[in-house]
Write an enzyme that holds these catalytic residues in place. Structure first.
Site: not given
Length: 300
Positions: A18, A43, A70, A97, A125, A128, A191, A215, A263
């Site tokens: 996503s 999202g 988002l 998502n 998700n 949030c 992340t 990453g 991603g």
């Protein structure tokens, strides 16, 4: 190369993550959606969102930081403008998502998507901040996560995968909470909260001050978290975090993942998802692995 995630059969275990693959239609001329396992939409929220001010993406030594905020067109516009085009792409497996700042926000998004054709699964998700509880993220509070998952699972007409935050003391505990609340699968990791400073201006390099690190830098931590979760729950796990090569994806599967998401790598190579899947196929052939699913949890 086929795997099954919560009853959804994928032709490949490699999924586009996503926020890195748009709404799918943007990649139509670059990647054949019928050649990858699936893709996860940006999202989707109840109302359109503009996101955070710029700069909101920076490169790091081994990955990137982002604080997009988002940004998205809203669930209704997605259903009206994007989903009809996706339905025309035969073989495309769409995972929607969804997110919200209250449980009710998430429920409304699900109710709208329940009536739409062409979606295989939802990814919730859980990172949030819940505005009804002082901004505490759903994914870091067991009670909030239980309420969010149980209520959305009750409303969802499709399998529900919960995307977990790594910014917790024990991600295995949060995975158990999600599973006990009815999640059909979990995806991890989102992340890591991070900060970068411009030493000349002495200001944050991202306008939002902090951002999410992704990453290759996070891959060893993400693999460990998948391993921890695999020992804590019985539901399928979709692993992610720094996958850029087929060998990275295989490592996640050996740690316990049924499938993986790619991603950040898509920013450097828009065909990364397809290329990684092809690399896995070649690796399996050279190592006499008949079914890629047999790699799941196979670490000695």
């Amino acid at each position: 190369m086929r795997v099954n995630v919560a009853g959804v059969e994928l032709r490949s275990p490699v999924i586009a993550a996503s926020g890195t693959f748009g709404y799918g239609v943007e990649f139509d001329e670059i990647v054949s959606l019928d050649r990858i396992g699936a893709f996860v939409t940006k999202g989707l929220s109840r109302e359109p969102m503009q996101g955070n001010p710029t700069p909101r993406i920076i490169e790091t030594a081994a990955g990137m930081m982002n604080a997009i905020g988002l940004q998205n067109m809203g669930v209704r516009a997605f259903v009206e403008e994007k989903l009809p085009k996706l339905r025309q792409m035969k073989g495309a497996v769409v995972i929607a998502n969804i997110f919200g700042y209250t449980v009710e926000d998430c429920l409304e998004v699900i109710h709208i998507l329940n009536d739409a054709e062409g979606i295989a699964m939802y990814e919730l998700n859980a990172s949030c901040p819940n505005t009804s509880h002082g901004g505490i993220a759903f994914g870091v509070d067991p009670g909030l996560l239980n309420e969010l998952v149980s209520r959305t699972r009750g409303a969802a007409h499709r399998p529900l995968m919960v995307k977990l935050s790594p910014n917790v003391t024990s991600i295995a505990q949060m995975a158990r909470v999600a599973a006990d609340a009815g999640a059909d699968a979990v995806s991890l990791v989102n992340t890591f909260v991070s900060l970068a400073i411009d030493i000349e201006t002495r200001r944050p390099r991202i306008a939002n001050v902090t951002g999410g690190l992704s990453g290759p830098a996070i891959k060893p931590i993400a693999v460990r978290m998948v391993y921890d979760v695999a020992r804590a729950v019985k539901i399928p796990i979709v692993g992610m975090g720094g996958i850029v090569r087929a060998e990275d994806a295989i490592e996640f599967m050996m740690a316990g993942a049924t499938a993986v998401q790619v991603g950040t790598a898509s920013y450097a190579d828009p065909r990364a998802v397809e290329n990684i899947a092809n690399g896995m196929r070649k690796w399996c052939a050279s190592h006499h692995v008949e079914h890629v699913s047999s790699l799941t949890g196979s670490m000695g």
